[in-house]
Scaffold this motif. Structure first.
Motif, short mmCIF file in Angstrom:
data_model
loop_
_atom_site.label_atom_id
_atom_site.label_comp_id
_atom_site.label_asym_id
_atom_site.label_seq_id
_atom_site.Cartn_x
_atom_site.Cartn_y
_atom_site.Cartn_z
N TRP A 77 0.78 14.76 -6.52
CA TRP A 77 1.08 15.49 -5.80
C TRP A 77 1.40 14.90 -4.83
N VAL A 78 0.26 14.17 -4.29
CA VAL A 78 0.51 13.74 -3.02
C VAL A 78 1.63 13.07 -2.52
N LEU A 79 2.14 11.71 -3.43
CA LEU A 79 3.47 11.16 -2.84
C LEU A 79 4.36 11.82 -2.84
N PRO A 80 4.68 13.04 -4.03
CA PRO A 80 5.87 14.00 -3.89
C PRO A 80 5.88 14.88 -2.43
N MET B 183 13.95 9.19 -0.96
CA MET B 183 13.74 7.91 -2.48
C MET B 183 12.52 7.60 -2.80
N LEU B 184 11.53 7.66 -1.92
CA LEU B 184 10.21 7.81 -3.19
C LEU B 184 9.78 9.32 -2.97
N PHE B 185 11.16 10.25 -3.15
CA PHE B 185 10.52 11.52 -3.38
C PHE B 185 10.58 11.40 -4.84
N GLY B 186 12.27 11.03 -4.77
CA GLY B 186 12.80 10.54 -6.54
C GLY B 186 11.77 9.90 -8.00
N PHE B 187 11.30 9.19 -6.58
CA PHE B 187 10.88 7.68 -7.73
C PHE B 187 9.68 9.51 -8.39
N SER B 188 8.60 9.34 -7.18
CA SER B 188 7.72 10.16 -7.57
C SER B 188 8.05 11.60 -8.83
N PRO C 57 -1.69 1.95 -6.13
CA PRO C 57 0.08 2.22 -5.40
C PRO C 57 0.87 3.60 -4.99
N LEU C 58 0.59 4.20 -5.46
CA LEU C 58 1.20 5.43 -5.20
C LEU C 58 0.71 6.45 -4.05
N LEU C 59 -0.88 6.46 -4.06
CA LEU C 59 -1.84 6.63 -2.56
C LEU C 59 -1.41 5.36 -1.81
N ILE C 60 -1.26 4.50 -1.97
CA ILE C 60 -1.16 3.66 -0.42
C ILE C 60 0.29 4.24 -0.08
N VAL C 61 0.83 4.23 -0.89
CA VAL C 61 2.72 4.60 -0.15
C VAL C 61 2.13 5.16 0.64
N ALA C 62 2.20 6.97 -0.15
CA ALA C 62 1.59 7.76 0.68
C ALA C 62 1.45 7.56 2.12
N VAL C 63 0.16 6.92 1.91
CA VAL C 63 -0.56 6.60 3.03
C VAL C 63 0.39 5.71 4.09
#
Length: 680
Positions: free
Chosen positions: A6-9, A143-148, A263-269
């Motif tokens: 749930w970090v990225l969403p 965009m990233l919320f929809g992806f996650s 990669p999802l955590l990297i994007v959140a960062v």
């Protein structure tokens, strides 16, 4: 589901809400007495007409593509994945909504920027950057919320369909918007040459208003869709490679899941880092404003690298695939991609910005005619492409050495990890240019025009990073998808490139596809320009008192016609781009698909960057002369550079984006076909 999922969403939702809050606060301010409100409303009308036309086309293509794939699946007696179709629809819908929000907000906020530019430069500049950041946060966050969410609830395979959906929308906004922008830009430049009595830069001229609208569509939302689809593709490549490692028995399930989470955590960062950079830039504006845009990128890159290092330290994963790989250190591959992005961006900046010698040379030698200027522009583009290929070679070899195939994908993610900051920075440039144009068109006071002009000049300090960076991002994202494609086809990577008839056929078709696509698009662009000239002439002929500024141009009809012509220009190229890989996938061996992707990639590497930077160099030379150098606007040199700049506009706003779109589209379509036809 674990907390880490749930970090990225959560982070992407915060990004969207932050941008939305900033936008709502600004829009609720009252600027009704500002004379720019009426002109901005005309721009909004043009944007709404474009959106209406594009949304209709996206819906139609979604239905047609679903029916075609379903029919081919029945004929070939293969499985048909409704999960992919659902995620495809979600991706397309989210991308369309996010870009539409940006197109709604941007022109609404221009009068507010002008209002705060009437006294102090830093006041208007702070609002300008706040608007740029807000739009960037909303688009990236949604965009990233929809992806996650798609990834969490529909599974790993659904991200392919989601990527396809975003790519479809990017096709219309980036290419349709590019043709729209180029046709109205060239049309507004030459309409007064065709009919002397029509004013060229005037609020009465529909082409002038459409030119401003084209900047919002092509340079802001079109670019955003291009860079965001590359960003998503690099994430998809990392996730698919981790998935394929598990499928081929190269990694345990636990390690594979961890590698998919990285990669999802990297994007959140990267989102948090962009917020930090945004706050830093707003603070810097209080003291000095000269290089705050570049400083924001530096902060984003540096803090992002630290955050990514901590992620890799926490996620200890080992992998030994062989195939020439000696160790598994993906963080080094990430840093290589990050460094490569900086090298590519600033090489592009040096060769195309009027702050440096190459573009000044174009302006200096402009007195000898358009041909000399154009040759110099081509020289800048070709040289930049030479460096570009060299950088890609060094990035690829180094990334592979440290992390094998995963290194390719991770270096692509490294190159794109500063996307939220770069997007906000890029939005600033065309937004500032449009604000300056509107300020002049409505006759604002001298101080306001001076401040908005200075914002426009400041925006040009990073404008050259835009198209060049988009080309590099598209290639690296597609490289990551290509290598995940190799593993998903179950071929031995050590023998996959042994030449045979199928691979050679695919290579040749793939190499021809971008050229065929570009030629068809350029012919469509020519038709769109000619039709725009007819519409502008008609309005000045048929609308009473338009010449006397007492009539109002029919901007909705003009924009709708321009959008329709732009979308017509995409019909044949779009059919070619989609149907060739689909038919090859259903009729031939997967090795031919690999050849198709590789051929398209190789041709794209040698075209997109060169076209982008040729156009950028000519455009910056035009701005340099406009500032009064080498005779200024009244000199013969300026008339020469305007002709060359019209050609360069087609290069950077239509042809370069079309190459980026082709290589990404062919890659993601092929990945989908592999999953539908050959994956268990």
């Amino acid at each position: 589901m674990q907390l880490i999922d749930w970090v990225l969403p959560g982070t992407s939702l915060i990004s969207f809400l932050l941008g939305l809050c900033i936008t709502v606060v600004l829009i609720r301010k009252t600027v009704s007495k500002n004379p720019s409100v009426e002109l901005s409303s005309l721009v909004s009308e043009a944007l709404h007409a474009f959106l209406k036309r594009v949304a209709s086309n996206i819906l139609q293509i979604t239905v047609y593509l679903t029916v075609i794939l379903f029919g081919l699946s029945l004929l070939a007696k293969t499985s048909f994945s409704w999960i992919q179709i659902i995620s495809f629809g979600i991706g397309g819908m989210v991308m369309t909504v996010s870009l539409s929000i940006g197109l709604y907000a941007a022109p609404k906020l221009v009068p507010y920027i002008i209002h705060y530019s009437n006294r102090y430069f830093t006041s208007g500049l702070s609002v300008m950057y706040a608007v740029s950041g807000a739009i960037g946060f909303m688009i990236v966050g949604l965009m990233l919320f929809g992806f996650s969410v798609s990834y969490l609830f529909l599974g790993i395979k659904s991200i392919i369909g989601y990527g396809m959906g975003t790519m479809l929308v990017s096709f219309f906004f980036r290419l349709g918007g590019g043709v729209y922008k180029t046709s109205v830009n060239i049309g507004s430049n030459i309409v007064s040459d065709v009919e002397k009595k029509i004013p060229s830069f005037d609020k009465r001229n529909p082409a002038t208003i459409l030119d401003i609208s084209g900047d919002f569509i092509g340079k802001i939302m079109g670019y955003a869709s291009d860079i965001l689809s590359s960003f998503l593709f690099s994430i998809i490549a990392c996730c698919l490679l981790a998935y394929s490692f598990k499928e081929r028995g190269l990694m345990s399930v636990q390690d594979s899941e961890m590698l998919m989470a990285v990669p999802l955590l990297i994007v959140a960062v990267s989102i948090w880092v962009s917020i930090i950079a945004y706050v830093f830039c707003l603070y810097q504006l209080k003291t000095r404003s000269a290089n705050f845009l570049l400083e924001g990128i530096y902060v984003s890159v540096f803090t992002g690298a630290i955050g990514t290092y901590l992620i890799f330290q926490a996620a200890q994963v080992d992998l030994n695939m062989g195939w020439g790989q000696e160790q598994f250190r993906p963080f080094i591959s990430y840093l290589i991609g990050l460094g490569g992005a900086i090298a590519i961006g600033f090489t592009s900046e040096y060769l195309t910005s009027y702050r440096f010698k190459p573009t000044k040379q174009i302006a200096k030698e402009g007195e000898f005619g358009t041909a000399i200027m154009f040759f110099n522009g081509l020289s800048c583009g070709l040289r930049s492409n030479g460096f570009f290929v060299l950088y890609l070679l060094l990035i690829s070899l180094s990334a592979f050495y440290f992390a094998g195939f995963y290194g390719f994908a991770m270096s692509g993610l490294g190159m794109l990890s500063a996307t939220p900051t770069i997007l906000a920075t890029h939005i600033f440039s065309p937004l500032a240019a449009n604000t300056a144009k509107i300020s002049v068109l409505v006759g604002m006071d001298e101080n306001t025009q001076k401040n908005t002009h200075n914002m426009d000049k400041l925006g040009h300090t990073t404008a050259a990073l835009g198209n060049g960076f988009a080309s590099g991002a598209a290639v690296m994202a597609s490289f990551g998808l290509f290598f995940s494609l190799i593993l998903l086809t179950q071929f031995d990577p050590s023998t996959i490139l042994l030449i045979d008839v199928q691979l050679m056929t695919g290579l040749l078709i793939g190499a021809a596809l971008p050229l065929l696509f570009s030629g068809l698009l350029l012919r469509g662009l020519t038709k769109a320009i000619l039709k725009l000239l007819d519409e502008v002439s008609r309005q000045f002929r048929d609308i009473p008192y338009l010449f006397e500024a007492k009539g109002r141009p029919d901007i909705i009809k003009a924009s709708d016609y321009a959008a329709l012509d732009a979308l017509k220009a995409l019909t044949l190229p779009g059919i070619t781009m989609i149907m060739i890989p689909v038919l090859m996938g259903y009729m031939f061996d997967p090795k031919m698909l690999l050849g198709l992707v590789l051929g398209t990639l190789l041709m794209g590497i040698h075209q997109g960057f060169y076209w982008a930077n040729t156009g950028e160099a000519l455009n910056h030379a035009t701005h340099y002369i406009q500032q009064g150098h080498f005779g200024g606007k009244e000199s013969p040199t300026y008339s020469f550079i305007k002709i060359a700049d019209n050609i360069g506009a087609a290069f950077k706003d239509s042809l370069s984006p079309c190459i980026n779109t082709v290589i990404k589209s062919v890659s993601i379509i092929t990945i989908l076909l592999i999953f539908l036809l050959y994956s268990s």
